[in-house]
Design a protein around this motif. Structure first.
Motif, mmCIF file in Angstrom:
data_model
loop_
_atom_site.group_PDB
_atom_site.id
_atom_site.type_symbol
_atom_site.label_atom_id
_atom_site.label_comp_id
_atom_site.label_asym_id
_atom_site.label_seq_id
_atom_site.Cartn_x
_atom_site.Cartn_y
_atom_site.Cartn_z
ATOM 1 N N UNK A 92 0.835 -1.202 0.000
ATOM 2 C CA UNK A 92 0.000 0.000 0.000
ATOM 3 C C UNK A 92 0.871 1.254 0.000
ATOM 4 N N UNK A 93 1.931 1.268 0.797
ATOM 5 C CA UNK A 93 2.817 2.433 0.834
ATOM 6 C C UNK A 93 3.523 2.625 -0.509
ATOM 7 N N UNK A 94 3.969 1.540 -1.132
ATOM 8 C CA UNK A 94 4.610 1.647 -2.454
ATOM 9 C C UNK A 94 3.640 2.248 -3.465
ATOM 10 N N UNK A 95 2.435 1.721 -3.517
ATOM 11 C CA UNK A 95 1.472 2.177 -4.530
ATOM 12 C C UNK A 95 0.994 3.598 -4.234
ATOM 13 N N UNK A 96 0.866 3.948 -2.972
ATOM 14 C CA UNK A 96 0.530 5.333 -2.627
ATOM 15 C C UNK A 96 1.636 6.278 -3.090
ATOM 16 N N UNK A 97 2.882 5.859 -2.876
ATOM 17 C CA UNK A 97 4.002 6.702 -3.293
ATOM 18 C C UNK A 97 3.980 6.872 -4.811
ATOM 19 N N UNK A 98 3.751 5.793 -5.541
ATOM 20 C CA UNK A 98 3.663 5.888 -7.000
ATOM 21 C C UNK A 98 2.550 6.844 -7.407
#
Length: 426
Positions: A92-98
């Protein structure tokens, strides 16, 4: 039932977390070889780790000898991401950052490092991201052997750091570090494989200051932190009084993830339940507890959809959410919902949680946790004060948009230092 019987039963709840397997795609990406036919069971696990030795033989260059014009206002970023299940906070953090880097004008691509050989449908993976995480523009790509040119390539977990080492067509190799991953394991092979990746020379962007301090202090690594945040559109305090019912305690119970200290929390809650019995209701989320013999009555909700979390938080009086490695997203989300939080008093929460200010931090023993639960159960004023201070702390935290700007600044600064071809290793 004696306490030692309960300890023994609790210990039987441990399940081996297991390392996501790096199968044919990764091995081919490193060596160009194809694995033919089934391998003996006793060799399968060893073969799945051959990428580690091949990295060591080939070496890696965090500044590849690759020439490319880049636009600081529109970076091209490749992300090598391990396979995942719905509910993964790290993903979730990776995709939010993207998503937030896209909003800043940058182009992103996601390459999946497989852990399950049957997952080969890029469109299905993209639908899962859009429906169960966040909707993003970045395409999902499966052909790591033909990774497209980029300004930056990100490793996002220690297994992905090895194949990133062999990427040649990028300007800078970076590492999106959300936890100290060696401590996911006993101090054996995997611990050393994970720990070695912090010496690869990548530029590290870390989730919070504790990890930055560890990487700089213990590994001499180049690292900068971004702050974890929470979804301001999703998490809010309940607008009215708490629904009538028993005193409700939430526990993040995930036995397949040892760093979540499942057994510690369950033994503490057992002691707490012995004291107050049917006056309290204990609710667990995060993992499937089917088949576990309970020490006390509890309601297991399993993996809860993100969209359903606010309604659950509205019913809570208290939350026990702890991690023995980096602090998770849950404490901030709970604090933003004005739910008081109990966590472990360990160095990993430094910079995120402060004892008595925004959370109650407790030594990692069942009796200390049980006493903390009892203290907040009995003292309405202390519980309400902790909830309010946690809420104010959450409001003062940077947003995910702010975190993306920190990441952007770090990447732009790194790319401004790209060595001239004569200074790079060939």
């Amino acid at each position: 039932m004696s306490v030692w019987t309960k300890v023994a039963k609790a210990c039987t709840l441990i399940e081996a977390g297991g390392l996501p397997l790096l199968l044919r795609e990764t091995r081919g990406f490193l060596s160009g070889e194809t694995v033919g036919g089934p391998q003996p069971t006793r060799n399968r696990r060893l073969l799945d780790f051959t990428y580690v030795s091949r990295y060591g033989a080939l070496g890696a260059d965090p500044w590849p000898a690759f020439a490319r014009d880049h636009d600081p206002a529109r970076l091209v970023i490749n992300w090598l991401v391990p396979s995942f299940d719905i509910g993964s906070g790290g993903h979730m953090t990776i995709f939010r950052m993207i998503k937030n880097l896209e909003a800043l004008g940058h182009e992103n691509r996601i390459y999946i490092l497989f852990g399950h050989p049957e997952v080969h449908d890029a469109a299905a993976i993209k639908r899962t991201i859009d429906e169960h995480f966040v909707k993003i523009d970045a395409p999902v790509l499966l052909d790591m052997a033909n990774m497209l040119d980029s300004d930056v390539v990100f490793a996002t977990s220690w297994p992905t750091a090895y194949p990133v080492g062999q990427v040649k067509n990028t300007l800078r190799k970076c590492y999106f570090v959300q936890d100290f991953e060696p401590d996911f394991y006993a101090k054996g092979s995997e611990w050393f494989f994970a720990e070695a990746t912090y010496r690869f020379g990548y530029y590290h962007l870390t989730a919070g200051p504790w990890l930055t301090d560890v990487l700089r202090g213990e590994y001499g690594a180049e690292a900068d932190p971004f702050q974890l945040s929470w979804d301001r559109d999703l998490y809010k305090p309940r607008s009215g009084p708490r629904p009538p019912g028993k005193f409700r305690v939430l526990f993040y119970a995930r036995p397949v993830t040892p760093r979540r200290c499942f057994e510690l929390g369950m033994l503490a809650l057992d002691l707490f339940y012995q004291r107050f019995g049917d006056q309290v209701e204990i609710v667990t989320i995060g993992g499937d507890l089917q088949g576990y013999e309970p020490l006390f009555p509890f309601t297991d909700l399993g993996v809860v959809a993100m969209s359903d979390m606010p309604a659950l938080y509205d019913t809570l009086d208290l939350a026990l959410v702890h991690s023995s490695t980096n602090c998770s997203l849950l404490p901030l989300e709970l604090m933003a919902s004005r739910v008081p939080v109990i966590d472990l008093d360990l160095p990993n929460v430094a910079g995120t949680l402060t004892d008595g200010e925004n959370a109650l931090l407790v030594p990692p023993t069942p009796w200390d946790l049980a006493n903390a639960l009892e203290r907040l159960y009995r003292d309405d004023a202390a519980r309400a004060g902790l909830a309010e201070r946690g809420y104010r702390h959450a409001l003062g935290q940077p947003s995910w948009e702010d975190a993306a700007k920190v990441v952007e600044q770090g990447l732009v600064a790194q790319l401004a230092r790209v060595p001239a071809p004569a200074q790079r290793r060939s």
